[in-house]
Design a protein around this motif. Structure first.
Motif, short mmCIF file in Angstrom:
data_model
loop_
_atom_site.label_atom_id
_atom_site.label_comp_id
_atom_site.label_asym_id
_atom_site.label_seq_id
_atom_site.Cartn_x
_atom_site.Cartn_y
_atom_site.Cartn_z
N SER A 142 1.19 5.34 1.30
CA SER A 142 0.76 6.45 2.17
C SER A 142 1.39 7.73 1.68
CB SER A 142 1.27 6.25 3.60
OG SER A 142 0.37 5.58 4.39
N ASP A 194 -2.94 6.33 -7.34
CA ASP A 194 -3.69 5.51 -6.39
C ASP A 194 -2.99 5.51 -5.05
OD1 ASP A 194 -5.94 4.65 -7.71
OD2 ASP A 194 -4.83 3.10 -8.80
N ILE A 195 -3.57 6.22 -4.12
CA ILE A 195 -2.97 6.33 -2.79
C ILE A 195 -3.96 5.77 -1.77
CG2 ILE A 195 -2.19 7.99 -1.05
CD1 ILE A 195 -1.45 9.75 -3.59
N ASP A 196 -3.45 5.01 -0.82
CA ASP A 196 -4.32 4.35 0.14
C ASP A 196 -4.55 5.19 1.40
OD1 ASP A 196 -4.59 1.57 -1.13
OD2 ASP A 196 -2.44 1.93 -1.19
N PHE A 197 -3.49 5.86 1.87
CA PHE A 197 -3.60 6.63 3.11
C PHE A 197 -3.03 8.03 2.95
CE2 PHE A 197 -2.89 2.16 4.28
CZ PHE A 197 -4.00 1.92 5.07
N GLN A 211 0.83 -1.20 0.00
CA GLN A 211 0.00 0.00 0.00
C GLN A 211 0.87 1.26 0.00
OE1 GLN A 211 -3.06 -0.94 3.12
NE2 GLN A 211 -4.40 -0.83 1.34
N ALA A 213 -10.42 13.25 1.57
CA ALA A 213 -9.73 11.96 1.43
C ALA A 213 -10.76 10.83 1.32
CB ALA A 213 -8.80 11.72 2.62
N MET A 224 -9.64 7.35 0.15
CA MET A 224 -8.44 7.15 0.97
C MET A 224 -8.80 7.15 2.45
SD MET A 224 -5.77 9.69 -0.98
CE MET A 224 -6.92 11.00 -1.36
N LYS A 225 -7.97 6.48 3.25
CA LYS A 225 -8.11 6.55 4.70
C LYS A 225 -7.14 7.61 5.23
CE LYS A 225 -10.43 2.41 5.57
NZ LYS A 225 -11.86 2.68 5.72
#
Ligand code: C2E
Ligand code: CA
Ligand code: CA
Ligand code: CA
Length: 280
Positions: free
Chosen positions: A178, A196-199, A176, A227, A232-233
């Motif tokens: 961040s 594509d960013i998760d956090f 992942q 976000a 995103m988280k």
């Protein structure tokens, strides 16, 4: 410009010479630090603010210098980047973190997602072999988001198309991504939909003044809403007080990281505080 001309011949002041000497020494010492096992990873927990399960941790490098004792990354990462030594150091960090995650899974039956900081210099390295990273993860059976790479905004504005394809390759391999120190670097938000960013990690400069400064709270709230809409988280960095934790949780922030939960600690301490052995 006039001043510059006048001062030109005085450029190498004694303190500059001292600094140049210090820097050369630092580089020499850094060269042998990996081989001599002087680096260590400390771990800081990243905890759910919404009651969710699953433990995360950020791995932060420490240098146990034989003469100087513990040296902060703030003192040597920039020099390691300038000299390219960060590539070797960064590979070590990744391997160490991956082995640690596998070890915790095997010993404690817990999957801890470990985040590592990856320098833009590592991404820009053309010889960078994503395959060797991915192969290690496969060997250790860690292809299910066990590792997260923390990058900074500057990297995304690089304009280098190779970066975007590298990020995609990592994500396809179960790693992942961040975005670290969010809000401190650049004002362009266009890249948030391009990659594509998760956090998103809200920088500590926003979290720090949550008690007193309502503008910072407004910014945090807006970042969290944005976000989430982009899938995103959000992780808030630098959470030091229970009050900060509460208002961030109420604002919908997903995770918190900071001294309130724990400082970064050595492996044994992290295990004692956050992991419970399977058979005791
Ligand atoms: P960072 O990635 O933003 O890491 C967070 C920093 O904030 C860490 O400092 C951590 O100890 C500190 N911190 C955590 N919680 C709190 C809090 O509640 N209050 C305050 N005041 N500080 C908190 P640290 O460990 O000194 O690392 C400094 C920087 O060095 C990192 O900032 C990162 O940019 C860099 N760094 C650390 N390890 C690595 C590494 O393995 N590779 C690379 N390339 N950079 C690294
Ligand atoms: Ca970080
Ligand atoms: Ca950060
Ligand atoms: Ca930082």
């Amino acid at each position: 410009a006039k001043d510059e001309g006048r001062n030109r011949f005085h450029y190498f002041t004694p303190s500059m010479q001292r600094y140049a000497k210090y820097r050369m020494r630092l580089i020499q010492d850094l060269r042998s630090a990996i081989a001599d096992h002087e680096f260590e990873l400390y771990y800081q927990p990243i905890v759910s603010l919404q009651g969710g399960l699953g433990l995360k941790a950020e791995a932060l490098i420490r240098w146990r210098h034989p003469k100087r004792g513990l040296v902060s990354p703030i003192e040597f990462i920039a020099v390691a980047e300038e000299t390219g030594l960060i590539i070797e150091i960064g590979n070590w960090v990744f391997q160490q973190a991956a082995r640690q995650s596998a070890l915790w899974r095997d010993r404690f039956g817990i999957e801890v997602q470990i985040s590592i900081n990856k320098s833009p210099v590592q991404f820009r390295d053309e010889g960078e072999s994503i395959n060797s990273w991915v192969n290690l993860l496969k060997t250790l059976n860690l292809t299910n988001n066990n590792i997260c790479i923390e990058i900074t905004e500057g990297l995304l504005l690089d304009g280098n198309s190779a970066i975007s394809s590298k990020l995609t390759q990592y994500r396809d391999s179960g790693i992942q991504i961040s975005l670290d120190d969010f809000g401190t670097g650049y004002s362009s938000l266009a890249y948030l939909k391009k990659f594509d960013i998760d956090f998103l990690k809200i920088d500590q400069s926003f979290t720090r003044n949550l008690d007193s400064n309502s503008d910072d709270f407004t910014l945090c709230e807006a970042i969290i809403v944005m976000a989430h809409k982009l899938g995103m988280k959000v992780i808030a960095e630098g959470v030091e007080t229970d009050y900060q934790r509460k208002i961030l949780a109420n604002a919908g922030c997903d995770f918190g990281q900071g001294y309130l939960f724990s400082r970064p600690v050595p492996v044994e301490k992290f295990e004692q505080a956050f992991l419970v052995p399977v058979n005791t």
